[in-house]
Motif scaffolding. Structure first.
Motif, PDB file in Angstrom:
ATOM      1  N   THR A   1      -7.439  -6.569  -2.362  1.00  0.00           N
ATOM      2  CA  THR A   1      -7.322  -6.719  -0.909  1.00  0.00           C
ATOM      3  C   THR A   1      -7.355  -8.196  -0.540  1.00  0.00           C
ATOM      4  O   THR A   1      -7.776  -9.035  -1.331  1.00  0.00           O
ATOM      5  CB  THR A   1      -8.461  -5.994  -0.152  1.00  0.00           C
ATOM      6  OG1 THR A   1      -9.701  -6.617  -0.469  1.00  0.00           O
ATOM      7  CG2 THR A   1      -8.507  -4.518  -0.493  1.00  0.00           C
ATOM      8  N   GLU A   2      -6.878  -8.467   0.663  1.00  0.00           N
ATOM      9  CA  GLU A   2      -6.876  -9.832   1.177  1.00  0.00           C
ATOM     10  C   GLU A   2      -7.422  -9.824   2.593  1.00  0.00           C
ATOM     11  O   GLU A   2      -7.409  -8.799   3.266  1.00  0.00           O
ATOM     12  CB  GLU A   2      -5.452 -10.381   1.223  1.00  0.00           C
ATOM     13  CG  GLU A   2      -4.808 -10.579  -0.118  1.00  0.00           C
ATOM     14  CD  GLU A   2      -3.388 -11.097   0.034  1.00  0.00           C
ATOM     15  OE1 GLU A   2      -3.151 -12.252  -0.358  1.00  0.00           O
ATOM     16  OE2 GLU A   2      -2.532 -10.357   0.543  1.00  0.00           O
TER      17      GLU A   2
ATOM     18  N   ALA B   1      -7.478  -6.310   4.088  1.00  0.00           N
ATOM     19  CA  ALA B   1      -8.755  -5.722   4.494  1.00  0.00           C
ATOM     20  C   ALA B   1      -9.145  -6.093   5.922  1.00  0.00           C
ATOM     21  O   ALA B   1      -9.796  -5.314   6.607  1.00  0.00           O
ATOM     22  CB  ALA B   1      -9.857  -6.149   3.524  1.00  0.00           C
TER      23      ALA B   1
ATOM     24  N   GLY C   1     -10.067 -10.529  -0.562  1.00  0.00           N
ATOM     25  CA  GLY C   1     -11.055  -9.692   0.107  1.00  0.00           C
ATOM     26  C   GLY C   1     -12.170  -9.328  -0.853  1.00  0.00           C
ATOM     27  O   GLY C   1     -12.112  -9.654  -2.045  1.00  0.00           O
TER      28      GLY C   1
ATOM     29  N   ARG D   1      -3.512  -3.278   7.131  1.00  0.00           N
ATOM     30  CA  ARG D   1      -4.237  -2.574   6.065  1.00  0.00           C
ATOM     31  C   ARG D   1      -3.343  -1.482   5.472  1.00  0.00           C
ATOM     32  O   ARG D   1      -3.234  -1.340   4.258  1.00  0.00           O
ATOM     33  CB  ARG D   1      -5.528  -1.956   6.580  1.00  0.00           C
ATOM     34  CG  ARG D   1      -6.229  -1.101   5.503  1.00  0.00           C
ATOM     35  CD  ARG D   1      -7.595  -0.628   5.933  1.00  0.00           C
ATOM     36  NE  ARG D   1      -8.492  -1.771   5.903  1.00  0.00           N
ATOM     37  CZ  ARG D   1      -9.490  -1.970   6.749  1.00  0.00           C
ATOM     38  NH1 ARG D   1      -9.726  -1.099   7.706  1.00  0.00           N
ATOM     39  NH2 ARG D   1     -10.256  -3.015   6.655  1.00  0.00           N
TER      40      ARG D   1
ATOM     41  N   ASN E   1      -2.352  -3.698   2.400  1.00  0.00           N
ATOM     42  CA  ASN E   1      -3.674  -3.714   1.783  1.00  0.00           C
ATOM     43  C   ASN E   1      -4.484  -4.950   2.197  1.00  0.00           C
ATOM     44  O   ASN E   1      -5.202  -5.533   1.398  1.00  0.00           O
ATOM     45  CB  ASN E   1      -3.571  -3.597   0.260  1.00  0.00           C
ATOM     46  CG  ASN E   1      -4.766  -2.881  -0.327  1.00  0.00           C
ATOM     47  OD1 ASN E   1      -5.476  -2.169   0.379  1.00  0.00           O
ATOM     48  ND2 ASN E   1      -5.005  -3.077  -1.593  1.00  0.00           N
TER      49      ASN E   1
ATOM     50  N   ASP F   1     -13.006  -6.272  -1.814  1.00  0.00           N
ATOM     51  CA  ASP F   1     -12.532  -5.249  -2.740  1.00  0.00           C
ATOM     52  C   ASP F   1     -11.336  -5.789  -3.514  1.00  0.00           C
ATOM     53  O   ASP F   1     -10.490  -6.496  -2.960  1.00  0.00           O
ATOM     54  CB  ASP F   1     -12.124  -3.981  -1.983  1.00  0.00           C
ATOM     55  CG  ASP F   1     -13.305  -3.350  -1.261  1.00  0.00           C
ATOM     56  OD1 ASP F   1     -14.433  -3.473  -1.754  1.00  0.00           O
ATOM     57  OD2 ASP F   1     -13.071  -2.743  -0.196  1.00  0.00           O
TER      58      ASP F   1
ATOM     59  N   SER G   1       0.836  -1.198   0.000  1.00  0.00           N
ATOM     60  CA  SER G   1       0.000   0.000   0.000  1.00  0.00           C
ATOM     61  C   SER G   1       0.870   1.247   0.000  1.00  0.00           C
ATOM     62  O   SER G   1       1.983   1.250   0.495  1.00  0.00           O
ATOM     63  CB  SER G   1      -0.884   0.023   1.244  1.00  0.00           C
ATOM     64  OG  SER G   1      -1.657  -1.139   1.325  1.00  0.00           O
TER      65      SER G   1
END
Length: 155
Positions: A103-104, A140, A98, A134, A138, A100, A2
């Motif tokens: 994301t994971e 989630a 995830g 996060r 990234n 989104d 991120s």
């Protein structure tokens, strides 16, 4: 990885933390819900950040007027998540996509006797892991594997 945005105020806090402890920090999050400041410190700087008998981290907590917690950065997301939960030993970390895109969701597994410590009072330890993973990877969400139900003995 991120993109992390650090406010001017947080940059000042990172610089002050470095001056107080000698440890290099790469990120800082003020967690108002639990009245604490989370610092992600450079690999190898944990000893400096904590100091002998906790003196450095106590000095930083006193200077900021809030509890200071430190997590050692690791470029490997599994090891970073493990570091978020120290001293609890995480047995496994698994990932699934995830909701989104990009994301994971990380699921961690701990010994049954370590569940309470992994979660923390009012969920503060797992929330710390969620916030930091996060920001840095990234991820989630961070969840504990569901607890096994005790099966009643057959009569």
């Amino acid at each position: 990885m991120s993109e992390i945005t650090i406010s001017e105020e947080n940059m000042r806090m990172i610089a002050q933390f470095g001056n107080l402890t000698g440890a290099g920090a790469r990120d800082c999050v003020v967690d108002e819900m639990f009245g604490r400041i989370l610092f992600v410190i450079n690999p190898g700087d944990m000893g400096l950040a904590i100091g002998r008998k906790g003196a450095s981290i106590k000095k930083a907590s006193d200077a900021f007027g809030k509890k200071v917690e430190v997590v050692e950065y690791n470029p490997d997301k599994v090891q970073f998540i493990r570091n978020c939960f120290l001293p609890v030993i995480i047995q496994t970390v698994t990932f699934e996509p995830g909701e989104d895109e990009g994301t994971e969701i990380a699921t961690i597994d701990v010994q049954p006797q370590d569940r309470g410590l992994a979660i923390g009072k009012e969920g503060k330890n797992i929330i710390k892991a969620k916030i930091l993973s996060r920001r840095h990877f990234n991820i989630a969400n961070v969840e504990l594997t569901p607890q096994e139900e005790e099966t009643p003995a057959a009569e």
